[in-house]
Design a protein around this motif. Structure first.
Motif, PDB file in Angstrom:
ATOM      1  N   ILE A  88     132.681 103.412  15.021  1.00 33.88           N
ATOM      2  CA  ILE A  88     132.163 103.089  16.389  1.00 33.88           C
ATOM      3  C   ILE A  88     132.239 101.623  16.756  1.00 33.88           C
ATOM      4  CG2 ILE A  88     130.060 103.387  17.801  1.00 33.88           C
ATOM      5  CD1 ILE A  88     129.425 105.693  16.227  1.00 33.88           C
ATOM      6  N   ARG A  89     131.644 100.551  15.874  1.00 28.57           N
ATOM      7  CA  ARG A  89     131.775  99.280  16.197  1.00 28.57           C
ATOM      8  C   ARG A  89     133.525  98.705  16.394  1.00 28.57           C
ATOM      9  NH1 ARG A  89     127.526  98.554  12.041  1.00 28.57           N
ATOM     10  NH2 ARG A  89     125.629  98.166  13.247  1.00 28.57           N
ATOM     11  N   SER A  90     134.288  99.386  15.870  1.00 31.64           N
ATOM     12  CA  SER A  90     135.508  98.947  16.057  1.00 31.64           C
ATOM     13  C   SER A  90     136.172  99.504  17.559  1.00 31.64           C
ATOM     14  CB  SER A  90     136.658  99.548  15.030  1.00 31.64           C
ATOM     15  OG  SER A  90     136.897 100.910  15.232  1.00 31.64           O
ATOM     16  N   CYS A  91     135.353 100.240  17.997  1.00 30.75           N
ATOM     17  CA  CYS A  91     135.753 100.641  19.361  1.00 30.75           C
ATOM     18  C   CYS A  91     134.845 100.111  20.356  1.00 30.75           C
ATOM     19  CB  CYS A  91     135.631 102.275  19.476  1.00 30.75           C
ATOM     20  SG  CYS A  91     136.592 103.070  18.447  1.00 30.75           S
ATOM     21  N   THR A  92     133.658  99.818  20.128  1.00 31.22           N
ATOM     22  CA  THR A  92     132.613  99.186  21.201  1.00 31.22           C
ATOM     23  C   THR A  92     131.512  98.757  20.638  1.00 31.22           C
ATOM     24  OG1 THR A  92     131.257 100.342  23.202  1.00 31.22           O
ATOM     25  CG2 THR A  92     131.307 101.593  21.446  1.00 31.22           C
ATOM     26  N   LYS A  93     130.806  97.945  21.263  1.00 26.04           N
ATOM     27  CA  LYS A  93     129.551  96.959  20.776  1.00 26.04           C
ATOM     28  C   LYS A  93     128.314  98.025  20.774  1.00 26.04           C
ATOM     29  CE  LYS A  93     127.199  93.093  21.255  1.00 26.04           C
ATOM     30  NZ  LYS A  93     127.313  91.696  20.895  1.00 26.04           N
ATOM     31  N   ILE A  94     127.753  98.133  19.568  1.00 26.45           N
ATOM     32  CA  ILE A  94     126.567  99.003  19.440  1.00 26.45           C
ATOM     33  C   ILE A  94     125.344  98.127  18.964  1.00 26.45           C
ATOM     34  CG2 ILE A  94     127.716 101.160  19.234  1.00 26.45           C
ATOM     35  CD1 ILE A  94     127.279 100.973  16.065  1.00 26.45           C
ATOM     36  N   SER A  95     124.043  98.850  18.951  1.00 19.98           N
ATOM     37  CA  SER A  95     123.136  98.359  18.068  1.00 19.98           C
ATOM     38  C   SER A  95     122.368  99.392  17.416  1.00 19.98           C
ATOM     39  CB  SER A  95     121.798  97.218  19.126  1.00 19.98           C
ATOM     40  OG  SER A  95     121.599  98.353  20.042  1.00 19.98           O
ATOM     41  N   ILE A  96     121.736  99.361  16.397  1.00 19.46           N
ATOM     42  CA  ILE A  96     121.186 100.259  15.583  1.00 19.46           C
ATOM     43  C   ILE A  96     119.697  99.659  15.504  1.00 19.46           C
ATOM     44  CG2 ILE A  96     121.151 101.864  13.537  1.00 19.46           C
ATOM     45  CD1 ILE A  96     124.294 101.377  13.375  1.00 19.46           C
ATOM     46  N   ASP A  97     118.582 100.123  15.983  1.00 20.00           N
ATOM     47  CA  ASP A  97     117.406  99.596  15.823  1.00 20.00           C
ATOM     48  C   ASP A  97     116.472 100.749  15.127  1.00 20.00           C
ATOM     49  OD1 ASP A  97     117.999  97.292  16.933  1.00 20.00           O
ATOM     50  OD2 ASP A  97     118.104  98.264  18.979  1.00 20.00           O
ATOM     51  N   ASP A  98     115.418 100.369  14.702  1.00 15.06           N
ATOM     52  CA  ASP A  98     114.407 101.177  14.114  1.00 15.06           C
ATOM     53  C   ASP A  98     113.403 101.672  15.389  1.00 15.06           C
ATOM     54  OD1 ASP A  98     112.482  99.280  14.490  1.00 15.06           O
ATOM     55  OD2 ASP A  98     112.181  98.598  12.324  1.00 15.06           O
ATOM     56  N   GLU A  99     112.468 102.537  14.886  1.00 20.08           N
ATOM     57  CA  GLU A  99     111.547 103.079  15.831  1.00 20.08           C
ATOM     58  C   GLU A  99     110.811 102.139  16.682  1.00 20.08           C
ATOM     59  OE1 GLU A  99     109.477 103.713  12.156  1.00 20.08           O
ATOM     60  OE2 GLU A  99     111.553 104.003  12.648  1.00 20.08           O
ATOM     61  N   ASP A 100     110.735 100.888  16.114  1.00 16.54           N
ATOM     62  CA  ASP A 100     110.016  99.616  16.832  1.00 16.54           C
ATOM     63  C   ASP A 100     110.825  98.764  17.722  1.00 16.54           C
ATOM     64  OD1 ASP A 100     107.315 100.743  15.442  1.00 16.54           O
ATOM     65  OD2 ASP A 100     107.920  99.811  13.958  1.00 16.54           O
ATOM     66  N   GLY A 101     111.915  99.211  17.737  1.00 12.76           N
ATOM     67  CA  GLY A 101     113.134  98.478  18.489  1.00 12.76           C
ATOM     68  C   GLY A 101     113.550  97.270  17.568  1.00 12.76           C
ATOM     69  N   GLU A 102     113.401  96.998  16.228  1.00 14.39           N
ATOM     70  CA  GLU A 102     113.801  96.115  15.673  1.00 14.39           C
ATOM     71  C   GLU A 102     115.153  96.362  15.010  1.00 14.39           C
ATOM     72  OE1 GLU A 102     112.215  93.025  15.089  1.00 14.39           O
ATOM     73  OE2 GLU A 102     110.709  93.806  16.439  1.00 14.39           O
ATOM     74  N   PRO A 103     116.064  95.601  14.928  1.00 14.07           N
ATOM     75  CA  PRO A 103     117.403  95.802  14.297  1.00 14.07           C
ATOM     76  C   PRO A 103     117.370  96.258  12.836  1.00 14.07           C
ATOM     77  CG  PRO A 103     117.379  93.435  15.380  1.00 14.07           C
ATOM     78  CD  PRO A 103     115.780  93.957  15.346  1.00 14.07           C
ATOM     79  N   SER A 104     118.169  97.279  12.629  1.00 11.87           N
ATOM     80  CA  SER A 104     117.913  97.992  11.307  1.00 11.87           C
ATOM     81  C   SER A 104     118.620  97.238  10.095  1.00 11.87           C
ATOM     82  CB  SER A 104     118.332  99.356  11.741  1.00 11.87           C
ATOM     83  OG  SER A 104     119.690  99.260  11.803  1.00 11.87           O
ATOM     84  N   GLY A 105     119.622  96.523  10.351  1.00 10.77           N
ATOM     85  CA  GLY A 105     120.528  96.066   9.343  1.00 10.77           C
ATOM     86  C   GLY A 105     121.682  97.070   8.913  1.00 10.77           C
ATOM     87  N   TRP A 106     121.886  98.067   9.565  1.00  5.41           N
ATOM     88  CA  TRP A 106     122.914  98.987   9.465  1.00  5.41           C
ATOM     89  C   TRP A 106     124.102  98.585  10.147  1.00  5.41           C
ATOM     90  CZ3 TRP A 106     123.938 103.022   6.245  1.00  5.41           C
ATOM     91  CH2 TRP A 106     122.760 103.642   5.838  1.00  5.41           C
TER      92      TRP A 106
END
Length: 106
Positions: A88-106
């Motif tokens: 997905i990242r090779s196609c478009t910009k994404i963010s993966i956040d936890d339920e508190d809106g913090e970046p997950s590190g994935w």
């Protein structure tokens, strides 16, 4: 107890126009188990104990985002999720956040 994450797309149009391709990528994962409408389940390939849940991850393809519920993450699940996110990242910009809106590190 499971961990919940939200995969958000900077370009919401990309997500909507590539939804079928995303579904096919999920179905093509080695840990893919079952799909029901917009819910996809993954189950690790490692041996399971009796009484374990029949899946380790549920992905919900929602409007404009993917909601992830991760109950367990054996190595096979980690590999498949990393592979999916990398594609997905090779196609478009994404963010993966936890339920508190913090970046997950994935």
């Amino acid at each position: 107890m499971s961990a919940e994450f939200i995969l958000s797309f900077e370009d919401k149009d990309w997500y909507e126009t590539h939804l079928e391709e995303i579904k096919q990528k999920i179905i093509g994962l080695k840990t893919f188990s079952v799909a029901e409408e917009n819910e996809f389940r993954l189950a690790g390939n490692e041996p399971r104990n009796p009484g374990d849940w029949s899946y380790d991850v549920r992905l919900f393809l929602e409007k404009g985002r993917i909601f992830l519920e991760i109950s367990a993450h054996p190595k096979s699940i980690e590999r498949d999720l990393a592979s999916l996110f990398e594609w997905i990242r090779s196609c478009t910009k994404i963010s993966i956040d936890d339920e508190d809106g913090e970046p997950s590190g994935w």
